[in-house]
Design a protein around this motif. Sequence first.
Motif, PDB file in Angstrom:
ATOM      1  N   ALA A  75      39.916  33.118  38.132  1.00  0.00           N
ATOM      2  CA  ALA A  75      38.945  34.175  37.834  1.00  0.00           C
ATOM      3  C   ALA A  75      39.004  35.249  38.928  1.00  0.00           C
ATOM      4  O   ALA A  75      40.105  35.636  39.333  1.00  0.00           O
ATOM      5  CB  ALA A  75      37.568  33.567  37.625  1.00  0.00           C
ATOM      6  N   ALA A  76      37.870  35.697  39.425  1.00  0.00           N
ATOM      7  CA  ALA A  76      37.879  36.822  40.372  1.00  0.00           C
ATOM      8  C   ALA A  76      38.633  36.503  41.668  1.00  0.00           C
ATOM      9  O   ALA A  76      39.181  37.410  42.313  1.00  0.00           O
ATOM     10  CB  ALA A  76      36.442  37.242  40.686  1.00  0.00           C
ATOM     11  N   TYR A  77      38.712  35.211  42.026  1.00  0.00           N
ATOM     12  CA  TYR A  77      39.435  34.852  43.263  1.00  0.00           C
ATOM     13  C   TYR A  77      40.941  35.074  43.145  1.00  0.00           C
ATOM     14  O   TYR A  77      41.639  35.104  44.154  1.00  0.00           O
ATOM     15  CB  TYR A  77      39.134  33.408  43.668  1.00  0.00           C
ATOM     16  N   THR A  78      41.419  35.226  41.909  1.00  0.00           N
ATOM     17  CA  THR A  78      42.823  35.602  41.697  1.00  0.00           C
ATOM     18  C   THR A  78      43.186  36.794  42.573  1.00  0.00           C
ATOM     19  O   THR A  78      44.249  36.833  43.195  1.00  0.00           O
ATOM     20  CB  THR A  78      43.026  36.053  40.223  1.00  0.00           C
ATOM     21  N   HIS A  79      42.265  37.763  42.564  1.00  0.00           N
ATOM     22  CA  HIS A  79      42.563  39.083  43.115  1.00  0.00           C
ATOM     23  C   HIS A  79      42.219  39.209  44.599  1.00  0.00           C
ATOM     24  O   HIS A  79      42.399  40.274  45.185  1.00  0.00           O
ATOM     25  CB  HIS A  79      41.797  40.147  42.305  1.00  0.00           C
ATOM     26  N   THR A  80      41.706  38.129  45.183  1.00  0.00           N
ATOM     27  CA  THR A  80      41.245  38.214  46.582  1.00  0.00           C
ATOM     28  C   THR A  80      41.705  37.065  47.476  1.00  0.00           C
ATOM     29  O   THR A  80      41.669  37.202  48.698  1.00  0.00           O
ATOM     30  CB  THR A  80      39.694  38.210  46.646  1.00  0.00           C
ATOM     31  N   HIS A  99      44.842  33.474  32.517  1.00  0.00           N
ATOM     32  CA  HIS A  99      43.708  34.396  32.354  1.00  0.00           C
ATOM     33  C   HIS A  99      43.445  34.581  30.869  1.00  0.00           C
ATOM     34  O   HIS A  99      44.386  34.819  30.095  1.00  0.00           O
ATOM     35  CB  HIS A  99      43.998  35.751  33.010  1.00  0.00           C
ATOM     36  N   ILE A 100      42.179  34.508  30.511  1.00  0.00           N
ATOM     37  CA  ILE A 100      41.791  34.654  29.102  1.00  0.00           C
ATOM     38  C   ILE A 100      42.068  36.078  28.625  1.00  0.00           C
ATOM     39  O   ILE A 100      42.617  36.295  27.551  1.00  0.00           O
ATOM     40  CB  ILE A 100      40.295  34.294  28.949  1.00  0.00           C
ATOM     41  N   SER A 101      41.675  37.031  29.443  1.00  0.00           N
ATOM     42  CA  SER A 101      41.880  38.445  29.091  1.00  0.00           C
ATOM     43  C   SER A 101      43.261  38.901  29.568  1.00  0.00           C
ATOM     44  O   SER A 101      43.897  38.229  30.392  1.00  0.00           O
ATOM     45  CB  SER A 101      40.798  39.309  29.741  1.00  0.00           C
ATOM     46  N   ASP A 102      43.687  40.042  29.050  1.00  0.00           N
ATOM     47  CA  ASP A 102      44.966  40.607  29.502  1.00  0.00           C
ATOM     48  C   ASP A 102      44.710  41.452  30.746  1.00  0.00           C
ATOM     49  O   ASP A 102      44.484  42.660  30.664  1.00  0.00           O
ATOM     50  CB  ASP A 102      45.607  41.443  28.390  1.00  0.00           C
ATOM     51  N   VAL A 103      44.749  40.784  31.897  1.00  0.00           N
ATOM     52  CA  VAL A 103      44.445  41.472  33.161  1.00  0.00           C
ATOM     53  C   VAL A 103      45.398  42.645  33.421  1.00  0.00           C
ATOM     54  O   VAL A 103      45.025  43.589  34.108  1.00  0.00           O
ATOM     55  CB  VAL A 103      44.439  40.497  34.368  1.00  0.00           C
ATOM     56  N   SER A 104      46.590  42.585  32.833  1.00  0.00           N
ATOM     57  CA  SER A 104      47.569  43.660  33.076  1.00  0.00           C
ATOM     58  C   SER A 104      47.118  44.987  32.480  1.00  0.00           C
ATOM     59  O   SER A 104      47.622  46.044  32.840  1.00  0.00           O
ATOM     60  CB  SER A 104      48.944  43.270  32.521  1.00  0.00           C
ATOM     61  N   GLU A 107      41.403  46.876  35.004  1.00  0.00           N
ATOM     62  CA  GLU A 107      41.257  47.719  36.199  1.00  0.00           C
ATOM     63  C   GLU A 107      42.392  47.481  37.213  1.00  0.00           C
ATOM     64  O   GLU A 107      42.968  46.395  37.265  1.00  0.00           O
ATOM     65  CB  GLU A 107      39.921  47.429  36.917  1.00  0.00           C
ATOM     66  N   ASP A 108      42.608  48.492  38.059  1.00  0.00           N
ATOM     67  CA  ASP A 108      43.669  48.394  39.083  1.00  0.00           C
ATOM     68  C   ASP A 108      43.500  47.157  39.963  1.00  0.00           C
ATOM     69  O   ASP A 108      44.476  46.505  40.313  1.00  0.00           O
ATOM     70  CB  ASP A 108      43.668  49.643  39.975  1.00  0.00           C
ATOM     71  N   PHE A 109      42.230  46.860  40.322  1.00  0.00           N
ATOM     72  CA  PHE A 109      42.035  45.736  41.257  1.00  0.00           C
ATOM     73  C   PHE A 109      42.407  44.393  40.628  1.00  0.00           C
ATOM     74  O   PHE A 109      42.584  43.410  41.343  1.00  0.00           O
ATOM     75  CB  PHE A 109      40.605  45.709  41.822  1.00  0.00           C
ATOM     76  N   ARG A 110      42.538  44.367  39.298  1.00  0.00           N
ATOM     77  CA  ARG A 110      42.950  43.108  38.646  1.00  0.00           C
ATOM     78  C   ARG A 110      44.475  42.986  38.546  1.00  0.00           C
ATOM     79  O   ARG A 110      44.996  42.003  38.015  1.00  0.00           O
ATOM     80  CB  ARG A 110      42.324  42.989  37.253  1.00  0.00           C
ATOM     81  N   ILE A 123      50.059  32.997  32.417  1.00  0.00           N
ATOM     82  CA  ILE A 123      49.770  33.325  31.010  1.00  0.00           C
ATOM     83  C   ILE A 123      48.533  34.214  30.997  1.00  0.00           C
ATOM     84  O   ILE A 123      47.489  33.833  31.540  1.00  0.00           O
ATOM     85  CB  ILE A 123      49.513  32.037  30.191  1.00  0.00           C
ATOM     86  N   VAL A 124      48.646  35.390  30.404  1.00  0.00           N
ATOM     87  CA  VAL A 124      47.488  36.298  30.343  1.00  0.00           C
ATOM     88  C   VAL A 124      47.271  36.780  28.911  1.00  0.00           C
ATOM     89  O   VAL A 124      48.225  36.943  28.145  1.00  0.00           O
ATOM     90  CB  VAL A 124      47.632  37.539  31.273  1.00  0.00           C
TER      91      VAL A 124
END
Length: 143
Positions: A75-80, A99-104, A107-110, A123-124
């Motif tokens: 989840a959010a810890y992916t990005h940090t 990731h459930i959503s397509d993070v690609s 937002e940029d931070f994702r 898998i996204v």
Amino acid sequence: MKICVINGPNINFLGIREPDIYGRETYKSLLEKIKNHCDKNGIDVEFFQSNHEGAMVDKIQDCYGKIDGIVMNPAAYTHTSVALLDAVKAVGIPTVEIHISDVSKREDFRQVSFVRAACVKTIVGHGTDGYLEAIDFLKEYVK
Ligand code: DQA
């Protein structure tokens, strides 16, 4: 074969949080869906969810010597989190990032994933079916 499915912050709020992005399926029904899939495939599965980064590091370390593959939605810890990256590297257990959503496409931070470098696959954007795909992948991978 034994798999551990680790979910990070706010995944326990599936079905409630931002349903336009994450859908209406609840966390409880996600676990049932994964459990059914694992039963059909003769895989032992355990689940862990935490809103705390250190607790997730503890869980990854706890998998050492006991678990053949990890499916993780950090989840959010992916990005940090460098700590999650280091934990996956430390235990050396094949891990799929999901990731459930397509993070690609968000937002940029994702666009940054620290843990990805230690994962055997990412898998996204396949919704919660992504967890099942990750399990199928690990089943072949650890053969
Ligand atoms: C998520 C994507 C992350 O960016 C976000 O912070 C989440 C969920 C996903 O499953 O799509 O909490 O990992």
